[in-house]
Enzyme design. Sequence first.
Site, mmCIF file in Angstrom:
data_model
loop_
_atom_site.group_PDB
_atom_site.id
_atom_site.type_symbol
_atom_site.label_atom_id
_atom_site.label_comp_id
_atom_site.label_asym_id
_atom_site.label_seq_id
_atom_site.Cartn_x
_atom_site.Cartn_y
_atom_site.Cartn_z
ATOM 1 N N GLY A 1 1.259 -1.144 0.154
ATOM 2 C CA GLY A 1 -0.013 0.337 0.347
ATOM 3 C C GLY A 1 0.845 1.513 0.029
ATOM 4 O O GLY A 1 0.532 2.068 0.678
ATOM 5 N N ALA A 2 2.026 1.339 -0.908
ATOM 6 C CA ALA A 2 3.038 2.642 -0.436
ATOM 7 C C ALA A 2 2.712 3.714 -1.613
ATOM 8 O O ALA A 2 3.856 4.651 -1.183
ATOM 9 C CB ALA A 2 3.906 2.095 -0.885
ATOM 10 N N ASN A 3 1.312 3.382 -2.490
ATOM 11 C CA ASN A 3 1.685 4.467 -3.653
ATOM 12 C C ASN A 3 1.035 5.594 -3.058
ATOM 13 O O ASN A 3 0.805 6.898 -2.922
ATOM 14 C CB ASN A 3 0.942 4.064 -4.448
ATOM 15 C CG ASN A 3 -0.261 3.637 -4.136
ATOM 16 O OD1 ASN A 3 -0.798 2.667 -3.978
ATOM 17 N ND2 ASN A 3 -1.600 4.366 -4.709
ATOM 18 N N GLY B 1 1.153 4.636 4.426
ATOM 19 C CA GLY B 1 2.536 3.931 2.960
ATOM 20 C C GLY B 1 3.428 4.553 2.375
ATOM 21 O O GLY B 1 5.008 4.640 2.537
ATOM 22 N N SER C 1 -5.142 -1.150 14.141
ATOM 23 C CA SER C 1 -5.985 0.515 14.627
ATOM 24 C C SER C 1 -6.436 0.350 15.477
ATOM 25 O O SER C 1 -6.698 -0.867 16.293
ATOM 26 C CB SER C 1 -7.130 0.344 13.251
ATOM 27 O OG SER C 1 -8.289 1.493 14.295
ATOM 28 N N TYR D 1 -14.350 -3.400 9.256
ATOM 29 C CA TYR D 1 -13.481 -3.069 10.006
ATOM 30 C C TYR D 1 -12.803 -3.489 11.071
ATOM 31 O O TYR D 1 -11.640 -3.402 11.167
ATOM 32 C CB TYR D 1 -13.429 -1.291 9.245
ATOM 33 C CG TYR D 1 -11.713 -1.208 9.465
ATOM 34 C CD1 TYR D 1 -11.358 -0.485 8.582
ATOM 35 C CD2 TYR D 1 -12.039 0.174 10.618
ATOM 36 C CE1 TYR D 1 -9.517 0.017 8.281
ATOM 37 C CE2 TYR D 1 -10.882 0.475 10.460
ATOM 38 C CZ TYR D 1 -9.826 0.652 9.084
ATOM 39 O OH TYR D 1 -8.196 0.912 9.477
#
Length: 358
Positions: free
Chosen positions: A48-50, A54, A183, A221
């Site tokens: 999730g680096a974009n 991340g 979280s 979630y």
Amino acid sequence: MSSPNATSSPAVAQNESVGLKFNPNFVLETPEPVVGADLSGRVVVVLGANVGLGFEASKHFARMGPEKLIMVCRNETKGNEAVEDLKQATGFDAVELRIIDLSNFASVCDFATKYTKEVGKLDVLVANAAMLPASYESTVDGWEMSLQVNYLSIALSTLLLLPVMIETAKEAKYKPRVVVVSSSMHEQTTLDEKVIDATSILQQMNDGEYCKNFDIMKRRYSDTKLFGVFFVRELSERLTRSGSPLIVNVVDPGRCESQLSRNLPLQVKQQIMAMNLQRYTTEEGSRALVYGAVGEIGSDNEDDLKGAHIRRTRRIKYGEFVTGEIGKQLQKRIWDEMSAILYKVEPRVTDVVTNSLG
């Protein structure tokens, strides 16, 4: 999307659309400074680096000079844009893009297979990926979307990369680490009786009829983040029994800006924005990910981070449900269910669980 409890008896408000709770008396604490380390000779992978946490964490890692930084994204076009943005922001060039779609098990397996063959070394894995569901949606694999993206695929990718990390540990100067981004919302759920009493917890939570209940999906979630915590604790315990030096922990970045709600209806996004008027920037939140990855590196306290719950940049206790007797039983039961499910997806999972873990 997570928030620390800042008062002893908060007045709690709730977004009825997605089940998010917040404390209106919340006081934003001064962010801790980002920790640093020499990452020369080390390979860092960020899922999730974009965008969001991340991307900001990736920039911090880039400034520490790793041998290689691998940014893992779902979309190739957006991923390439993020790589170029990172290069311009940091001047760091030893970065590459790899693609993974966490809503597709085949994509996860393909990523892990290619990584093992083409890179074959991994010092830091930051498992940062999540989605906030507003209603039931199924993946191509037949799983409720957030259950697969937030939990099952995170577990699958971690387990398939574990042998690479164990091999890396044999020659590494520092202990390899796995950081799972969670979280504080995992503390807001305990699972309902219908789930706990079901023959299979995960299959019950995947049931389409069950998920039609609005109250079920608005807490999904939190449920998936709870499962992530169970995964980290069980994985860490098994690694310790096996004698592995690997460090696995779970981090909570605090309530901060993110693109978690980007796919939700406009009205819901506006409600979330109103809830989060007091929040950390994405960069400030990313410091928790960095601490989980390199905090206390090489120190006498480093092993204290095994199985640790890290909120921003300090260790805190897990919630009572997680550490209580019911939580401990659920942790092992869900692990067994998860292992059986993922074995059917990729038989290598059984080999990892049997031969790499205690």
